[in-house]
Design a protein around this motif. Structure first.
Motif, short mmCIF file in Angstrom:
data_model
loop_
_atom_site.label_atom_id
_atom_site.label_comp_id
_atom_site.label_asym_id
_atom_site.label_seq_id
_atom_site.Cartn_x
_atom_site.Cartn_y
_atom_site.Cartn_z
N THR A 1 -25.76 -7.57 -16.59
CA THR A 1 -25.96 -8.29 -15.14
C THR A 1 -24.40 -9.59 -15.61
O THR A 1 -24.07 -10.06 -14.21
N VAL B 1 -27.94 -1.86 -14.20
CA VAL B 1 -29.32 -2.60 -14.55
C VAL B 1 -30.51 -1.48 -13.64
O VAL B 1 -31.53 -2.48 -13.36
N ALA C 1 -22.26 -7.52 -13.28
CA ALA C 1 -22.40 -7.38 -12.11
C ALA C 1 -21.90 -8.13 -11.54
O ALA C 1 -21.80 -8.59 -10.26
N MET C 2 -21.99 -9.77 -12.08
CA MET C 2 -22.07 -11.10 -11.60
C MET C 2 -20.50 -11.51 -11.64
O MET C 2 -19.94 -11.99 -10.85
N ARG D 1 -18.56 -3.70 -11.33
CA ARG D 1 -19.26 -4.47 -10.83
C ARG D 1 -20.31 -3.59 -10.12
O ARG D 1 -21.32 -3.72 -9.81
N ILE E 1 -24.26 -2.75 -11.24
CA ILE E 1 -25.26 -3.50 -11.05
C ILE E 1 -26.29 -1.83 -10.55
O ILE E 1 -27.73 -1.96 -10.96
N LEU F 1 -29.74 -5.82 -21.47
CA LEU F 1 -29.18 -5.96 -20.05
C LEU F 1 -28.77 -7.86 -18.71
O LEU F 1 -28.08 -7.51 -17.83
N GLY F 2 -28.48 -8.40 -20.43
CA GLY F 2 -27.45 -9.58 -20.34
C GLY F 2 -26.20 -8.95 -20.26
O GLY F 2 -25.54 -9.92 -18.70
#
Length: 232
Positions: A161, A180, A164-165, A173, A177, A157-158
């Protein structure tokens, strides 16, 4: 002198191959080795799925719908050693390709590579440390398995993320998202189906989302790298 100058002007300047796009070689490793590592990560989820399907079909009384994947490697199962080897091999494949995916997180690429490498190590530990049979008293080895599996999920998950960021493209991205959100939803459903006939299915969906995301990133980079190699 003029002829010499003209020849110097048109002298071919060597360039590195695969330095553009998501498939670029960083220059740190040979291009062929870079693509081999990408191929390892790309094939990882297929290797895991193939092992689960084959070993599950050979295990008497095992249900792909209701039984957890970890039961294939539990003590007393006829193909436990093979299952543990296959699960650990998945982690090793991801470890091999983790560093090649750093490009997907831009300036945070080193953190993405670290997250994926630690995720893969946790998968190796979870594969090598079998979980106890359902209903059995928990042993230390089984607790290690659970802790490694939970850690692997958090690290994945990290990684999502970070992409995504900090992803280089809008597509990457947005896909991260979506992954996640879907992974969080699948984790919630997995908890709700604990002990039901849909437990095995919900676990496979949860595992498949994360594993498939890693393979999709690696496959995309591998294709881009192949195109760049052909053009360059």
């Amino acid at each position: 002198h003029r002829g010499r100058d003209r020849r110097a002007r048109y002298r071919e300047i060597p360039c590195r191959r695969g330095m553009t796009g998501l498939g670029r070689n960083t220059g740190v490793m040979p291009h062929g080795w870079f693509r081999i590592r990408l191929g390892c990560a790309a094939a990882s989820s297929a290797v895991f799925a193939f092992a689960v399907i084959v070993i599950g079909s050979l295990t008497p009384g095992y249900s792909q719908w209701s039984d957890p994947v970890s039961r294939l490697a539990s003590p007393g199962e006829p193909w436990a050693l093979e299952a543990r080897t296959a699960f650990a091999a998945y982690g090793l494949l991801v470890v091999a390709g983790a560093g090649t995916l750093r490009q997907y997180a831009g300036h945070q690429g080193h953190r993405l590579a670290r997250c994926l490498a630690l995720y893969a190590v946790a998968c190796v530990v979870a594969g090598a440390a079998p979980k106890d049979q359902p209903g059995a008293a928990p042993t230390l080895v089984s607790q290690v398995h659970v802790a490694a599996a939970v850690l692997a999920g958090a690290l994945l998950l990290g990684a999502m993320t970070l992409v995504a960021m900090c992803g280089q493209t809008r597509t990457a991205r947005r896909a991260a998202i979506a992954m996640v959100l879907l992974t969080g939803l699948a984790a919630g459903i997995f908890r709700l189906t604990w002990g039901t006939q849909a437990y095995g299915l919900s676990e496979r969906v949860l595992l498949g989302l994360g594993m498939g995301w890693i393979s999709a990133l690696a496959t995309s980079a591998f294709i881009a790298s192949t195109i760049n190699a052909a053009v360059g």
